[in-house]
Design a protein around this motif. Sequence first.
Motif, PDB file in Angstrom:
ATOM      1  N   GLU A  99       0.833  -1.209   0.000  1.00 22.28           N
ATOM      2  CA  GLU A  99       0.000   0.000   0.000  1.00 22.28           C
ATOM      3  C   GLU A  99       0.866   1.258   0.000  1.00 22.28           C
ATOM      4  N   LEU A 100       1.945   1.251   0.754  1.00 22.55           N
ATOM      5  CA  LEU A 100       2.861   2.402   0.747  1.00 22.55           C
ATOM      6  C   LEU A 100       3.502   2.564  -0.628  1.00 22.55           C
ATOM      7  N   GLU A 101       3.879   1.459  -1.260  1.00 22.90           N
ATOM      8  CA  GLU A 101       4.442   1.521  -2.613  1.00 22.90           C
ATOM      9  C   GLU A 101       3.414   2.092  -3.591  1.00 22.90           C
ATOM     10  N   ARG A 102       2.170   1.651  -3.486  1.00 20.16           N
ATOM     11  CA  ARG A 102       1.105   2.122  -4.373  1.00 20.16           C
ATOM     12  C   ARG A 102       0.914   3.631  -4.226  1.00 20.16           C
ATOM     13  N   ARG A 103       0.915   4.077  -3.002  1.00 20.63           N
ATOM     14  CA  ARG A 103       0.723   5.515  -2.759  1.00 20.63           C
ATOM     15  C   ARG A 103       1.931   6.318  -3.212  1.00 20.63           C
ATOM     16  N   ALA A 104       3.124   5.774  -3.044  1.00 21.60           N
ATOM     17  CA  ALA A 104       4.332   6.465  -3.524  1.00 21.60           C
ATOM     18  C   ALA A 104       4.279   6.603  -5.042  1.00 21.60           C
ATOM     19  N   ARG A 105       3.862   5.539  -5.726  1.00 18.46           N
ATOM     20  CA  ARG A 105       3.697   5.622  -7.186  1.00 18.46           C
ATOM     21  C   ARG A 105       2.737   6.741  -7.556  1.00 18.46           C
ATOM     22  N   GLY A 106       1.676   6.880  -6.769  1.00 13.11           N
ATOM     23  CA  GLY A 106       0.699   7.937  -7.009  1.00 13.11           C
ATOM     24  C   GLY A 106       1.291   9.332  -6.887  1.00 13.11           C
ATOM     25  N   PHE A 107       2.345   9.458  -6.101  1.00 10.88           N
ATOM     26  CA  PHE A 107       3.060  10.740  -5.964  1.00 10.88           C
ATOM     27  C   PHE A 107       4.148  10.891  -7.028  1.00 10.88           C
ATOM     28  N   GLY A 108       4.301   9.896  -7.887  1.00  5.23           N
ATOM     29  CA  GLY A 108       5.299   9.964  -8.954  1.00  5.23           C
ATOM     30  C   GLY A 108       6.589   9.225  -8.671  1.00  5.23           C
ATOM     31  N   ALA A 109       6.637   8.440  -7.604  1.00  9.04           N
ATOM     32  CA  ALA A 109       7.863   7.713  -7.258  1.00  9.04           C
ATOM     33  C   ALA A 109       8.187   6.673  -8.312  1.00  9.04           C
ATOM     34  N   THR A 110       9.469   6.561  -8.620  1.00  4.74           N
ATOM     35  CA  THR A 110       9.953   5.491  -9.497  1.00  4.74           C
ATOM     36  C   THR A 110      10.873   4.533  -8.735  1.00  4.74           C
ATOM     37  N   GLU A 111      11.159   4.873  -7.476  1.00  5.36           N
ATOM     38  CA  GLU A 111      12.037   4.040  -6.648  1.00  5.36           C
ATOM     39  C   GLU A 111      11.642   4.203  -5.189  1.00  5.36           C
TER      40      GLU A 111
END
Length: 160
Positions: free
Chosen positions: A106-118
């Motif tokens: 879930e944290l990874e999913r939300r980070a992706r939503g903020f534009g995270a690539t890593e």
Amino acid sequence: MPQFTEVPVTDAGSIALLTQYFSDRASTFPSSGGYRTTFPPPEQFVPPRGLFLLVSEDVLPRTFVGCGGIRRIDDGENGAVRYEAKHLWLQPQVRGRGWGRLLLAELERRARGFGATEMVLDTNASLEAAGALYQRSGYEDVPPYNDNPNATNWYRKLLV
């Protein structure tokens, strides 16, 4: 199944769980120098710079049993938009249910939503279950990316 609730890191529930987490770590920390407690700076966990989640069981009345957050840190190699997972912790009575894996996803999913690539994180070798979770979740060992005195292991996962 766990439920995830986004709250400020200054929320009373956040503070209570972080206090339990830090107490748990201090009581089991293997180093003679002791565990260094550092409450997270609130501004680092405000969207889109980051966020903080509380974990609860899907029953009423809702009781929070864990926490975890993400925060934006400096870009990684090749300009990767990097977020760091922080303070993933579950109370002992809910461990072993796969909730740590679900919280991390879930944290990874939300980070992706903020534009995270890593996504990166650090941990201590004494937390064997945590290290195994990160490796099973696709994280790879990397050289230290910070100077956390509590950490002995650093991990990275590309979010594609």
